[in-house]
Design an enzyme around this catalytic site. Structure first.
Site, PDB file in Angstrom:
ATOM      1  N   ASP A   1      17.095  18.409 -93.740  1.00 36.75           N
ATOM      2  CA  ASP A   1      15.798  17.740 -93.710  1.00 36.75           C
ATOM      3  C   ASP A   1      15.888  16.390 -94.415  1.00 36.75           C
ATOM      4  OD1 ASP A   1      12.674  17.539 -94.176  1.00 36.75           O
ATOM      5  OD2 ASP A   1      12.947  19.296 -92.896  1.00 36.75           O
TER       6      ASP A   1
ATOM      7  N   LYS B   1      14.447  17.323 -85.845  1.00 39.44           N
ATOM      8  CA  LYS B   1      13.061  17.481 -86.324  1.00 39.44           C
ATOM      9  C   LYS B   1      12.492  16.080 -86.446  1.00 39.44           C
ATOM     10  CE  LYS B   1      10.455  19.332 -90.294  1.00 39.44           C
ATOM     11  NZ  LYS B   1      10.612  20.027 -91.593  1.00 39.44           N
TER      12      LYS B   1
ATOM     13  N   ASP C   1       9.698  13.860 -87.476  1.00 38.24           N
ATOM     14  CA  ASP C   1       8.558  13.975 -88.382  1.00 38.24           C
ATOM     15  C   ASP C   1       7.710  12.707 -88.331  1.00 38.24           C
ATOM     16  OD1 ASP C   1       6.923  15.028 -90.346  1.00 38.24           O
ATOM     17  OD2 ASP C   1       8.488  15.155 -91.886  1.00 38.24           O
TER      18      ASP C   1
ATOM     19  N   ASP D   1       2.814  22.757 -93.153  1.00 42.07           N
ATOM     20  CA  ASP D   1       3.651  22.745 -94.351  1.00 42.07           C
ATOM     21  C   ASP D   1       3.322  23.918 -95.263  1.00 42.07           C
ATOM     22  OD1 ASP D   1       5.129  20.621 -93.622  1.00 42.07           O
ATOM     23  OD2 ASP D   1       4.238  19.175 -95.008  1.00 42.07           O
TER      24      ASP D   1
HETATM   25  C1  DGJ Z   1       6.771  16.785 -93.880  1.00 37.53           C
HETATM   26  C2  DGJ Z   1       7.251  17.973 -93.109  1.00 37.53           C
HETATM   27  O1  DGJ Z   1       6.179  18.704 -92.622  1.00 37.53           O
HETATM   28  C3  DGJ Z   1       8.142  18.816 -94.003  1.00 37.53           C
HETATM   29  O2  DGJ Z   1       8.538  19.973 -93.330  1.00 37.53           O
HETATM   30  C4  DGJ Z   1       9.327  17.998 -94.427  1.00 37.53           C
HETATM   31  O3  DGJ Z   1      10.126  17.704 -93.324  1.00 37.53           O
HETATM   32  C5  DGJ Z   1       8.860  16.723 -95.122  1.00 37.53           C
HETATM   33  N1  DGJ Z   1       7.918  16.006 -94.339  1.00 37.53           N
HETATM   34  C6  DGJ Z   1      10.033  15.828 -95.421  1.00 37.53           C
HETATM   35  O4  DGJ Z   1       9.643  14.624 -95.914  1.00 37.53           O
END
Ligand code: DGJ
Length: 727
Positions: A365, A475, A477, A547
C-alpha cells in the site's frame, strides 16, 4: 420485441419480464412519461394524459399553456417553459436566455444497446435488450434531444440517458443536463437512500415523502462517502420480500443530484443526473453532449428482488475484464499492518508468513515512493524509495513471487503533493482558481485531468510503474474531494466543464489500463467508499468499500452496499484488534466471517497474531476458496438486519437451489431469550438440505417457513457460517 408503439394512442410501451414503462405523446408533440410499474399488456391508458380535460394542451387551449406544463408528466422536463418543478434540461442561448422547449420529432427502436461514448454504461446485445430512441427538437434553438430508453429482456431494468445535440451554427451552454426523469402518482410511498461519512458508508435511511423536494447530492467531484447516487421510491412498509420498489441508480463517479419532488397535485417526480451546481457545458454548433446513464429498476416483491436484479445486471452487463467472473485472489495488504513504517525486510517477514498461511496475493500500500513516511509528500513523483526498498519494486515482487504469491501495488494517480518534483515543475497542473492557493486536504492537491498533457503524464507514470515489476493488482486510491474548481487551461466560458471533464479523463485512464494491462486486477478506492458507484465498477471489478474494517461496523456498511452491489465487488479485509477506527475487539473468526461476504483478504501483520489465530488462517482461506464461486455468483438474500435488532443474517443460493451459504452474526448477547431461528429464502421446498459441517438434515420447506435454528456460542460478536447442500 419488448418495445412497441401504439400509433392510435400514441403510446410507447417498454416491457421487461415483470414491469412496463410507458411514454406517450400529447397532441403528437409533447412527450410524457406516464407509467412505470407492473407489466401491462394493454396500452389503453392514454386518458392518463387528460388532453380533453383541464389542464388543457397548449395547442388546443393556448390560454392554458402554463397549467399544462405545470402538471404534465414530461419525460425530459426543461427550465423556463412553464414547468416549475425540477427539470432535466436548461439551455442558455447566445441571447443569454434559458430558452429551449423541444417537441417530438421521431422515434426508432435499436436492437441491443448503443455504447455511451466515453462513459461507463451497462451493455447488452439484441438478445439482452432493445433501445427506444426518441428524438425531440427545438427548431428555434437549434437543439435536438435524443432520449434513450433500454429495456432489458431478462431483468426488470430500464436504462435511461440523453444526448443533447446543437444542430445550429452558434454555441449554446448547457446549465443542466440530467440523465433521467421518472413521474409517478404519490401513493404514500417512502424514499429510501444510502448516506454516511468516511468509515461509515452505506447507511440505509428511509423517510416519508412530504410535499416539496427531497433527496441527496454530491458536490464533491466524487460520488462521495456521504450520499450514494441511488434512490428508491418504495411503498409504505416495504420489506425484503414485499412492497413495490422503483429505484434509480446513477452510473457516474462525479458530483450528482438525485431528487424526488412531491408537487401540488400529489405527483412525484424523480430526477437524477450530473449536479447542475457549477456545471456549464459549452456546446459548439455541431457538437453534442452525452449524459451518463441512470438505471431504473422495478420490483413488486420488495427490496430483495431489487437487490438481485441489480446484482445480475452489474455482474452480467456492467463488470468487464478477465476478473469479471474469475476467482478473486485472497490478498494481504500491508496498510493497517505497517502504515508508512516498513522496509523490504518487514514486508517480506509478513509475506513469508502469509504465503505459509496460503494467502494468494501480497499488496504493497501507500508509502513505497519518495521519502513518504507520513501522508504529506511525494505524490505525483512515483519514484521508489531506495531506503525502504533497496531492490526496487521489481526486486520485491520477485521475492514475493518466489514465495508463491502474486504482487500488487497501491497508487493514487490523480494527486500531487506540494512537496513533489511534479508540483515544483508544474504548479499550474492542479485544480485551482486563478487567485487563490487551493485548499489542501490530506496535504495534497488534485491534478487537473481536464488538461490532456496532465492526463497523459498520469498515464505515463501509472503505466511505467506497472511495467517496472510483475504487478498483477493495482489499488487505485483517491483521498480527497475536489475544491476550488478552476483550470488554468480552460477558457472562461468552459470553466464549468471542469468537474465532468475530470471524470471523463479518469474514465479514459482506467479504460486504457484495462486495454493495455488486461491481466491486472484493478481495485478502485477513495479513502474507502468515497467513489463506490456503478461508474467505477465498469473499470474495476472490485472496490474497497470502507476504511472501517471493524467487523460490527462492516456488517452495517456491507448491508447497505450489498443492497445494490454484488458481493464479488465489495473489498473486505480481516484486520487487527482493537480495531484502528473504533477501538472495538471482536473474535478473529467473526472478522473473517464478515470479510467472507465480499472479496476476502487480510490487512494486518500476520506475524503479530497469536499462534492460535495464525493457525485459523489456512482454514479461513480454504473455506473462502470453497465458497468463493457461490459468494461471487449466487442469489443474495438479506435475512435479518442490525437495523432491527442484534442479528445480522444473509445467504447466497445458487440458481438451482442446490447449494446455499448462510451467514449469521449476533452483535450483543441478551439474557433469557427464546430459541432463535431465521427463515431462509430461495430454497426448494420439497428438497432436503444437509448442513455440511454437522450433517444435520433439514427439509427445504422447514427452512423456508419455520427457519434455521440459530445456535451461536455464548458471548458478544459471535458469528457462524452454515453451508447447506441439497441431498
Ligand atoms: C485510503 C485507503 O482507503 C486506505 O486503504 C489506504 O490505502 C490509504 N488511503 C493509504 O493512504
Amino acid at each position: 420485441m419488448n418495445i412497441c408503439y401504439d400509433e392510435k394512442r400514441q403510446i410507447f410501451k417498454l416491457d421487461t419480464p415483470g414491469a412496463s414503462m410507458a411514454l406517450a405523446l400529447a397532441d403528437g408533440k409533447w412527450l410524457g412519461q406516464i407509467y412505470f410499474g407492473p407489466r401491462l399488456n394493454s396500452t389503453d391508458f392514454a386518458w392518463l394524459l387528460a388532453t380533453d380535460r383541464p389542464p388543457y394542451t397548449p395547442d388546443r387551449h393556448p390560454r392554458e399553456a402554463v397549467s399544462f406544463f405545470d402538471c404534465f408528466p414530461s419525460a425530459y422536463p426543461v427550465d423556463n417553459a412553464g414547468d416549475f418543478r425540477e427539470s432535466c434540461l436548461s439551455v442558455r442561448t447566445q441571447a443569454g436566455q434559458i430558452d429551449c422547449l423541444p417537441i417530438f420529432e421521431s422515434w426508432e427502436i435499436l436492437p441491443g444497446k448503443p455504447e455511451l461514448a466515453g462513459l461507463p454504461a451497462t451493455f447488452g446485445g439484441a438478445d439482452d435488450c432493445n433501445t427506444l430512441r426518441v428524438i425531440l427538437r427545438d427548431a428555434a434553438a437549434g437543439v435536438r434531444v435524443e432520449l434513450y430508453y433500454t429495456a432489458f429482456i431478462q431483468l426488470d431494468v430500464i436504462a435511461q440517458s440523453a444526448r443533447i445535440c446543437n444542430d445550429s451554427a452558434e454555441a449554446v451552454w448547457l446549465e443542466r443536463a440530467l440523465s433521467a426523469c421518472l413521474n409517478l402518482p404519490y401513493e404514500g410511498q417512502e424514499l429510501l437512500t444510502l448516506h454516511g461519512s468516511w468509515a461509515r458508508e452505506g447507511m440505509i435511511d428511509i423517510q416519508n415523502i412530504g410535499t416539496g423536494i427531497h433527496g441527496l447530492a454530491s458536490r464533491r467531484g466524487v460520488s462521495s462517502h456521504q450520499d450514494h447516487p441511488f434512490l428508491a421510491i418504495v411503498s409504505p412498509g416495504t420489506t425484503q420480500d414485499r412492497g413495490e420498489v422503483r429505484a434509480l441508480h446513477f452510473v457516474y463517479s462525479g458530483s450528482f443530484l438525485a431528487q424526488v419532488q412531491r408537487d401540488q397535485f400529489d405527483q412525484l417526480r424523480a430526477v437524477m443526473g450530473i449536479h447542475p451546481d457549477g456545471f456549464r457545458w459549452k456546446l459548439e454548433g455541431g457538437a453534442s453532449f452525452q449524459t451518463p446513464e441512470a438505471i431504473l429498476v422495478y420490483s413488486d416483491a420488495g427490496l430483495g428482488a431489487m437487490t438481485r436484479t441489480l446484482h445480475n445486471l452489474y455482474r452480467e452487463h456492467l463488470i468487464r475484464g478477465a476478473y469479471r467472473s474469475g476467482p478473486r485472489p485472497v490478498l494481504i495488504n500491508n496498510w493497517e499492518a505497517t502504515y508508512f513504517d516498513f522496509d523490504e525486510e518487514k514486508l517480506l517477514r509478513i509475506a513469508r508468513r502469509a504465503a505459509e498461511l496460503k494467502i494468494e496475493l501480497f499488496v504493497l500500500d501507500d508509502g513505497w515512493f519518495g521519502e513518504r513516511d507520513t501522508d504529506s509528500g511525494y505524490l505525483g513523483d512515483w519514484k521508489v524509495c531506495a531506503r525502504k526498498l533497496p531492490h526496487g519494486l521489481r526486486g520485491l515482487a520477485e521475492q514475493i513471487n518466489a514465495l508463491g504469491m502474486r504482487f500488487g501495488l497501491w497508487m493514487e494517480p490523480e494527486m500531487v503533493s506540494e512537496n513533489s518534483d511534479l508540483y515544483r515543475a508544474h504548479p499550474d497542473w492542479v485544480i485551482r482558481t486563478a487567485t487563490r492557493t487551493p485548499l489542501r486536504c490530506r496535504d495534497q492537491y488534485v491534478l487537473d485531468l481536464s488538461r490532456p498533457e496532465v492526463e497523459e503524464h498520469v498515464w505515463q507514470r501509472v503505466s511505467e510503474t506497472l511495467r517496472s515489476a510483475d504487478i498483477r493488482y493495482l489499488k487505485w486510491d483517491m483521498n480527497r474531494s475536489l475544491t476550488n474548481l478552476g483550470s488554468a487551461a480552460l477558457p472562461a466560458d468552459r470553466q464549468g466543464e471542469l468537474g465532468h471533464r475530470y471524470v471523463l479523463a479518469l474514465y479514459r485512464l482506467q479504460q486504457r489500463l484495462m486495454d493495455e494491462f488486461p491481466g491486472v486486477l484493478l481495485e478502485n478506492c477513495c479513502g474507502g467508499g468515497g467513489r463506490f458507484d456503478p461508474g467505477m465498477l465498469f473499470y474495476s471489478p472490485q472496490i474497497w468499500c470502507s476504511d472501517d474494517t471493524d467487523a460490527v461496523e462492516r456488517l452495517r456498511i456491507q448491508e447497505g452496499i450489498s443492497m445494490l452491489y454484488p458481493l464479488s465487488c465489495i473489498g473486505a479485509h480481516v484486520s487487527a484488534c482493537p480495531n484502528h477506527v473504533v477501538g472495538r475487539s471482536t473474535p478473529f473468526e467473526t472478522r473473517a466471517l464478515t470479510a467472507m461476504w465480499g472479496t476476502f483478504g487480510y490487512e494486518l501483520d500476520v506475524t503479530k497474531l497469536s499462534p492460535e489465530e495464525q493457525e485459523q488462517i489456512p482454514a479461513q482461506v480454504q473455506r473462502y476458496r470453497e465458497c468463493r464461486a457461490l459468494i461471487q455468483t449466487g442469489d443474495y438474500y438479506r435475512l435479518a438486519s442490525l437495523r432491527d435488532g442484534q442479528l445480522d443474517a444473509k445467504m447466497v443460493v445458487d440458481a438451482r437451489g442446490a447449494q446455499a451459504i448462510v451467514g449469521l452474526t449476533r452483535v450483543l448477547n441478551r439474557p433469557n431469550q427464546r430459541p432463535q431461528r431465521v427463515r431462509l429464502r430461495g430454497l426448494i421446498p420439497d428438497a432436503i438440505y444437509v448442513d455440511s459441517e454437522t450433517l444435520r438434515e433439514y427439509p427445504g420447506e422447514v427452512l423456508l417457513h419455520i427457519g434455521l435454528p440459530i445456535e451461536l456460542p455464548d458471548g458478544d460478536f459471535q458469528s457462524k457460517l452454515i453451508r447447506l447442500v441439497r441431498k
